[in-house]
Design a protein around this motif. Structure first.
Motif, PDB file in Angstrom:
ATOM      1  N   VAL A  61       0.824  -1.215   0.000  1.00  0.00           N
ATOM      2  CA  VAL A  61       0.000   0.000   0.000  1.00  0.00           C
ATOM      3  C   VAL A  61       0.856   1.262   0.000  1.00  0.00           C
ATOM      4  O   VAL A  61       0.632   2.175  -0.806  1.00  0.00           O
ATOM      5  N   ASP A  62       1.832   1.344   0.886  1.00  0.00           N
ATOM      6  CA  ASP A  62       2.679   2.542   0.942  1.00  0.00           C
ATOM      7  C   ASP A  62       3.376   2.822  -0.386  1.00  0.00           C
ATOM      8  O   ASP A  62       3.366   3.957  -0.877  1.00  0.00           O
ATOM      9  N   PRO A  63       4.024   1.808  -1.022  1.00  0.00           N
ATOM     10  CA  PRO A  63       4.670   2.085  -2.313  1.00  0.00           C
ATOM     11  C   PRO A  63       3.693   2.556  -3.387  1.00  0.00           C
ATOM     12  O   PRO A  63       4.046   3.393  -4.223  1.00  0.00           O
ATOM     13  N   VAL A  64       2.464   2.025  -3.383  1.00  0.00           N
ATOM     14  CA  VAL A  64       1.484   2.461  -4.377  1.00  0.00           C
ATOM     15  C   VAL A  64       1.145   3.928  -4.188  1.00  0.00           C
ATOM     16  O   VAL A  64       1.116   4.715  -5.143  1.00  0.00           O
TER      17      VAL A  64
ATOM     18  N   ASP B 146     -13.720   0.179  -6.805  1.00  0.00           N
ATOM     19  CA  ASP B 146     -12.746   1.266  -6.938  1.00  0.00           C
ATOM     20  C   ASP B 146     -11.337   0.727  -7.193  1.00  0.00           C
ATOM     21  O   ASP B 146     -10.557   1.329  -7.946  1.00  0.00           O
ATOM     22  N   ALA B 147     -10.993  -0.394  -6.567  1.00  0.00           N
ATOM     23  CA  ALA B 147      -9.678  -0.991  -6.808  1.00  0.00           C
ATOM     24  C   ALA B 147      -9.567  -1.454  -8.263  1.00  0.00           C
ATOM     25  O   ALA B 147      -8.536  -1.267  -8.917  1.00  0.00           O
ATOM     26  N   GLY B 148     -10.645  -2.044  -8.769  1.00  0.00           N
ATOM     27  CA  GLY B 148     -10.640  -2.442 -10.179  1.00  0.00           C
ATOM     28  C   GLY B 148     -10.494  -1.247 -11.093  1.00  0.00           C
ATOM     29  O   GLY B 148      -9.786  -1.308 -12.104  1.00  0.00           O
ATOM     30  N   THR B 149     -11.157  -0.142 -10.728  1.00  0.00           N
ATOM     31  CA  THR B 149     -11.035   1.086 -11.514  1.00  0.00           C
ATOM     32  C   THR B 149      -9.602   1.606 -11.490  1.00  0.00           C
ATOM     33  O   THR B 149      -9.079   2.086 -12.504  1.00  0.00           O
ATOM     34  N   ALA B 150      -8.947   1.522 -10.325  1.00  0.00           N
ATOM     35  CA  ALA B 150      -7.553   1.968 -10.214  1.00  0.00           C
ATOM     36  C   ALA B 150      -6.661   1.178 -11.163  1.00  0.00           C
ATOM     37  O   ALA B 150      -5.760   1.729 -11.806  1.00  0.00           O
ATOM     38  N   LEU B 151      -6.914  -0.121 -11.259  1.00  0.00           N
ATOM     39  CA  LEU B 151      -6.118  -0.950 -12.168  1.00  0.00           C
ATOM     40  C   LEU B 151      -6.395  -0.574 -13.620  1.00  0.00           C
ATOM     41  O   LEU B 151      -5.476  -0.451 -14.435  1.00  0.00           O
ATOM     42  N   GLN B 152      -7.666  -0.368 -13.956  1.00  0.00           N
ATOM     43  CA  GLN B 152      -8.026   0.053 -15.311  1.00  0.00           C
ATOM     44  C   GLN B 152      -7.351   1.374 -15.678  1.00  0.00           C
ATOM     45  O   GLN B 152      -6.816   1.530 -16.778  1.00  0.00           O
ATOM     46  N   GLU B 153      -7.405   2.336 -14.746  1.00  0.00           N
ATOM     47  CA  GLU B 153      -6.821   3.656 -15.020  1.00  0.00           C
ATOM     48  C   GLU B 153      -5.308   3.567 -15.162  1.00  0.00           C
ATOM     49  O   GLU B 153      -4.704   4.324 -15.931  1.00  0.00           O
ATOM     50  N   THR B 154      -4.685   2.656 -14.425  1.00  0.00           N
ATOM     51  CA  THR B 154      -3.239   2.454 -14.592  1.00  0.00           C
ATOM     52  C   THR B 154      -2.938   1.911 -15.975  1.00  0.00           C
ATOM     53  O   THR B 154      -2.006   2.367 -16.652  1.00  0.00           O
ATOM     54  N   PHE B 155      -3.724   0.933 -16.401  1.00  0.00           N
ATOM     55  CA  PHE B 155      -3.561   0.399 -17.753  1.00  0.00           C
ATOM     56  C   PHE B 155      -3.715   1.504 -18.798  1.00  0.00           C
ATOM     57  O   PHE B 155      -2.924   1.610 -19.739  1.00  0.00           O
ATOM     58  N   LYS B 156      -4.759   2.333 -18.639  1.00  0.00           N
ATOM     59  CA  LYS B 156      -4.985   3.421 -19.598  1.00  0.00           C
ATOM     60  C   LYS B 156      -3.790   4.368 -19.636  1.00  0.00           C
ATOM     61  O   LYS B 156      -3.355   4.795 -20.710  1.00  0.00           O
TER      62      LYS B 156
ATOM     63  N   HIS C  37      -4.737  -5.169  -2.127  1.00  0.00           N
ATOM     64  CA  HIS C  37      -3.323  -5.553  -2.082  1.00  0.00           C
ATOM     65  C   HIS C  37      -2.849  -6.126  -3.413  1.00  0.00           C
ATOM     66  O   HIS C  37      -1.745  -5.813  -3.877  1.00  0.00           O
ATOM     67  N   VAL C  38      -3.678  -6.972  -4.033  1.00  0.00           N
ATOM     68  CA  VAL C  38      -3.292  -7.543  -5.333  1.00  0.00           C
ATOM     69  C   VAL C  38      -3.148  -6.436  -6.371  1.00  0.00           C
ATOM     70  O   VAL C  38      -2.160  -6.378  -7.109  1.00  0.00           O
ATOM     71  N   VAL C  39      -4.150  -5.558  -6.427  1.00  0.00           N
ATOM     72  CA  VAL C  39      -4.096  -4.450  -7.381  1.00  0.00           C
ATOM     73  C   VAL C  39      -2.893  -3.559  -7.099  1.00  0.00           C
ATOM     74  O   VAL C  39      -2.180  -3.134  -8.016  1.00  0.00           O
ATOM     75  N   GLY C  40      -2.643  -3.274  -5.822  1.00  0.00           N
ATOM     76  CA  GLY C  40      -1.503  -2.439  -5.471  1.00  0.00           C
ATOM     77  C   GLY C  40      -0.186  -3.033  -5.931  1.00  0.00           C
ATOM     78  O   GLY C  40       0.670  -2.340  -6.491  1.00  0.00           O
ATOM     79  N   ALA C  41      -0.026  -4.333  -5.705  1.00  0.00           N
ATOM     80  CA  ALA C  41       1.208  -4.995  -6.136  1.00  0.00           C
ATOM     81  C   ALA C  41       1.362  -4.927  -7.659  1.00  0.00           C
ATOM     82  O   ALA C  41       2.460  -4.713  -8.172  1.00  0.00           O
TER      83      ALA C  41
ATOM     84  N   GLN D 183      -4.690   7.165  -8.961  1.00  0.00           N
ATOM     85  CA  GLN D 183      -4.519   7.539  -7.567  1.00  0.00           C
ATOM     86  C   GLN D 183      -5.866   7.806  -6.902  1.00  0.00           C
ATOM     87  O   GLN D 183      -6.133   7.336  -5.788  1.00  0.00           O
ATOM     88  N   ALA D 184      -6.728   8.550  -7.565  1.00  0.00           N
ATOM     89  CA  ALA D 184      -8.038   8.881  -7.001  1.00  0.00           C
ATOM     90  C   ALA D 184      -8.846   7.611  -6.731  1.00  0.00           C
ATOM     91  O   ALA D 184      -9.489   7.477  -5.680  1.00  0.00           O
ATOM     92  N   ALA D 185      -8.797   6.672  -7.667  1.00  0.00           N
ATOM     93  CA  ALA D 185      -9.559   5.433  -7.509  1.00  0.00           C
ATOM     94  C   ALA D 185      -8.978   4.561  -6.397  1.00  0.00           C
ATOM     95  O   ALA D 185      -9.717   3.959  -5.604  1.00  0.00           O
ATOM     96  N   TYR D 186      -7.644   4.503  -6.301  1.00  0.00           N
ATOM     97  CA  TYR D 186      -7.018   3.672  -5.265  1.00  0.00           C
ATOM     98  C   TYR D 186      -7.291   4.243  -3.875  1.00  0.00           C
ATOM     99  O   TYR D 186      -7.622   3.507  -2.937  1.00  0.00           O
TER     100      TYR D 186
END
Length: 276
Positions: free
Chosen positions: A147-150, A185-195, A261-265, A164-167
């Motif tokens: 979490v901290d590194p993310v 929201d975690a799924g959205t954070a992953l999607q936004e990272t991909f984008k 945690h999975v999304v963060g990693a 960041q906003a979604a995470y």
């Protein structure tokens, strides 16, 4: 600065620990509870200047969450709360309430002081400001590793603002005990990272297929890559099955923390290190 008696206690504690003894405990000594009660009262006094009754709001928040009738929390009732789970619930509620108030600037100071008290009395818990969550120290390694590194990675990166906003929203949903919303929201954070990284696809499943084809997660260890792909697929599956968009309410906080945690990693792996 600690006064004479406290300095003497801490010195004796350090000497004993140097000899190999461990004093970490999940019990909360009355001295630690009293210090936190003083801290709560001080914050309440500052918040009251803005016509914000911290005692009443924290009490109501805990009463509603636990489904019990509580008298308005004050210094004595907090310091005398011997039930550890209830005391920690009060501490979480106090931090969350400060964050939601016009004196949100007090929240990080409150968290820092609580953790300092926990540490000085070797209480094996830590208040994590992101999400207003108290975790056991045996869970802290995972938090520090993921979490901290993310949070540090996403902060100040314009192209990752939406991620960041979604995470952060996912962490806040957990603090509100909204597991399904946190998963979404975690799924959205992953999607936004991909984008942000240029991965095509309108939905998470399509993005996962694109990642497989692009080699963005490619590494020297093929089995590791496969496990990451499976984790991505599981995130997408959990979002479809347990996300708030489908009005499913059986998701638990454990489910939400696992997804976060999975999304963060994955975000750290995807965006944190340049790939060769």
């Amino acid at each position: 600065m600690a006064l004479f008696s406290e300095r003497k206690r801490l010195k004796a504690l350090a000497v004993a620990e140097a000899s190999g003894q461990s004093f970490w405990t999940e019990d909360i000594a009355v001295e630690a509870r009293t210090k936190i009660a003083h801290l709560f009262s001080a914050c309440s006094g500052l918040a009251d200047d803005y016509n914000f009754d911290l005692h009443h709001i924290v009490t109501r928040r805990v009463s509603v969450d636990l489904g019990i009738n509580l008298r308005t929390l004050d210094f004595n009732s907090l310091s005398q709360t011997e039930e550890v789970d209830l005391f920690l619930t009060f501490v979480e509620a106090a931090h969350l309430t400060l964050e939601d108030s016009r004196r949100s600037d007090l929240a990080p100071q409150f968290a820092e002081a609580v953790n300092r008290i926990f540490n000085s009395h070797r209480v094996a818990y830590k208040l994590i400001p992101e999400g207003s969550q108290i975790i056991e120290l045996d869970s802290l390694e995972l938090h520090n590793a993921v979490v901290d590194p993310v949070i540090k990675l996403l902060y100040g990166e314009p192209k990752l603002d939406r991620a960041q906003a979604a995470y952060m929203a996912a962490l806040k949903q957990i603090s509100h005990h909204e597991a399904a919303n946190a998963i979404t929201d975690a799924g959205t954070a992953l999607q936004e990272t991909f984008k942000a990284l240029g991965v095509p696809g309108k939905v998470l499943g399509d993005q996962i297929k694109a990642v497989r084809a692009s080699g963005l997660l490619a590494g020297r260890d093929a089995p590791m890559l496969e496990s990451v792909v499976k984790a991505l697929e599981w995130v997408a599956s959990e979002r479809n099955q347990n996300g708030d968009g489908h009005n499913v309410t059986d998701a638990t906080l454990d489910d939400a923390w696992l997804i976060v945690h999975v999304v963060g990693a994955l975000i750290v792996r995807l965006a944190g290190t340049p790939r060769s």
